[in-house]
Design a protein around this motif. Sequence first.
Motif, mmCIF file in Angstrom:
data_model
loop_
_atom_site.group_PDB
_atom_site.id
_atom_site.type_symbol
_atom_site.label_atom_id
_atom_site.label_comp_id
_atom_site.label_asym_id
_atom_site.label_seq_id
_atom_site.Cartn_x
_atom_site.Cartn_y
_atom_site.Cartn_z
ATOM 1 N N LYS A 523 101.840 52.369 30.275
ATOM 2 C CA LYS A 523 101.360 53.690 30.674
ATOM 3 C C LYS A 523 102.463 54.578 31.254
ATOM 4 O O LYS A 523 102.430 55.796 31.126
ATOM 5 N N GLN A 524 103.450 53.961 31.892
ATOM 6 C CA GLN A 524 104.452 54.721 32.638
ATOM 7 C C GLN A 524 105.806 54.859 31.930
ATOM 8 O O GLN A 524 106.623 55.686 32.336
ATOM 9 N N ARG A 525 106.045 54.083 30.892
ATOM 10 C CA ARG A 525 107.374 54.079 30.285
ATOM 11 C C ARG A 525 107.663 55.388 29.574
ATOM 12 O O ARG A 525 106.762 56.063 29.069
ATOM 13 N N THR A 526 108.912 55.725 29.535
ATOM 14 C CA THR A 526 109.374 56.849 28.729
ATOM 15 C C THR A 526 109.930 56.314 27.418
ATOM 16 O O THR A 526 110.044 55.110 27.214
ATOM 17 N N GLU A 527 110.279 57.193 26.524
ATOM 18 C CA GLU A 527 110.771 56.773 25.210
ATOM 19 C C GLU A 527 112.025 55.901 25.358
ATOM 20 O O GLU A 527 112.940 56.214 26.110
ATOM 21 N N ASP A 528 112.023 54.770 24.628
ATOM 22 C CA ASP A 528 113.154 53.827 24.602
ATOM 23 C C ASP A 528 113.424 53.153 25.950
ATOM 24 O O ASP A 528 114.493 52.582 26.155
ATOM 25 N N GLU A 529 112.463 53.210 26.868
ATOM 26 C CA GLU A 529 112.650 52.591 28.172
ATOM 27 C C GLU A 529 112.128 51.156 28.137
ATOM 28 O O GLU A 529 110.978 50.908 27.772
ATOM 29 N N ARG A 530 112.969 50.200 28.528
ATOM 30 C CA ARG A 530 112.564 48.807 28.610
ATOM 31 C C ARG A 530 111.763 48.562 29.892
ATOM 32 O O ARG A 530 111.757 49.387 30.805
ATOM 33 N N PHE A 531 111.126 47.402 29.958
ATOM 34 C CA PHE A 531 110.354 47.053 31.149
ATOM 35 C C PHE A 531 111.222 47.129 32.401
ATOM 36 O O PHE A 531 110.820 47.720 33.409
#
Length: 564
Positions: A523-531
């Motif tokens: 729900k919170q990640r941005t594009e290409d953002e890993r955990f």
Amino acid sequence: MYRYDEYDHQIVKERIAQYRGQVERRLSDELAEDEFRILRLQNGLYMQRHAYMLRVAVPYGLLASAQVRKFAYIARKYDRGYGHFTTRQNIQYNWIKLEESPDILADLATVEMHAIQTSGNCIRNITSDELAGVAADEVIDPRPYAEILREWSTFHPEFAYLPRKFKFAINGSEEDRAATAVHDIGLTMVKDASGEVGFKVMVGGGMGRTPIIGSVIREYLPWQHALTYMEAILRVYNQHGRRDNIYKARIKILVKALGPQEFARQVEAEWLDIKDGPGTLTVEELQRVAQYFTAPAYETLPATDTEFEALKVSDKAFANWIKRNVKAHKVSGYAAVILSLKKTGVPPGDITADQLDFVADLSDRYSFGEVRVTHEQNLVLADVKISELFTFWQAIKAQGLATPNIGLLTDIICCPGGDFCSLANAKSIPIAQAIAEKFDNIDFQHDIGEIELNISGCINACGHHHVGNIGILGVDKDGAEWYQVSIGGAQGNSTSIGKIIGPSFSAHQMPTVIERLLSVYVKQRTEDERFIDTVQRLGVAPFKEYVYATPIKAAQPTGEDACV
């Protein structure tokens, strides 16, 4: 790879004879267990919950096919048909009979292997990058230096009884695949302004009860002084490390107590007395060892293959495997392939005797008869032709070694835990299996992206839970097995120690805890953002809030339904 000389053979032969006599005296009760314990541990034999466990050294994770076949033979003859690869790139056998242990060591010696210094307060197996010598991002091949350190440290009389066990890691690539920052000594191969080879030296890293990231005490150490400087570090530790408290005996505690600058000052002072002495390395000695690590007979090949590229487009399963399990090689037309030992339903790191024989045959056919062990508990064949990858993949699929999950959620690092280890507070393997079964969907895992999940059954952290993006630690809670969860840990170039999110969980809650952590990420990640990127950006708070928002029941939706 390194081959024993006459001195190596003689030393190992005499050690086996010595140990055989010790076992005979123990079996006849001439030696009490308290007297025998230190003798067996010096030879890698532990007493665990159900039987003895033998830990075999795999120096810097490098194996010849004949050695892998010997592992299969030992698994069949002396164990229950399997072995377990560890986070120190070693192999363990969990069902060993004491009276047969000398015979195992004798069998190992026939393929130039042993179990010496896989236990005890000494320098343990030296680990390194599993892609050493072939990595596309390699600066210097660390294997000759790892071998020099191994030869120096084995049976070193001054360092046979250190305050506590001692672990080296050495890396020679731009990406740190050896986890150098969480070792007692972590060495990174570097070059100075004039191109001369040396080491960046980190000291005092480690996990366990007090996780600490190592401190750089020297930015550049000329390679000629590798042994003398290591000796100076160990002398300072040997003199001043605590022996009155096992929990405060590691070098990381000494470095923290003195401060990195003061510790470095003491090392430099100690080093002045020995830096130009007989321990100084020569070009001739480096060349003697380096000759064992020359490149195999590579063919001149194009960088890619037309049929291979077409198969990547037409076969999604093959493309997924290429994306996750195949790594770039420094030689055109070749690739390094990771064999996953993380198939759902199998304890992470376990491998059967039949699979070991298969891997040995596979390495002879495709990869110059060489196999590597990763500290993530997988195997590597480092020199596979790109044109043969599809045939290779079809072969390993049939053996359960082609799960395309390297670096993904089910590529779980996991210690044997309470199923075997007498030190464990809780079982690790069932937790790993429950999580893997809940998220056993490759498309879902690929959508979630890179994430490291590590599990330890006790605070000794054999499963490296402190540096897992999600770390799970087994704890004892009023005599019951519970699990503490941390997030935000990482290894490699940006090593970090995870932060505990809150109170511990029961075993049946753990898959749902992971599901809720992933839900926040999705729900919170941005594009290409890993955990790990999302955790570092947001902090622990939103994850903690959602995980503990409502009670966790046994039955929950699947990970795919809940998170996507």
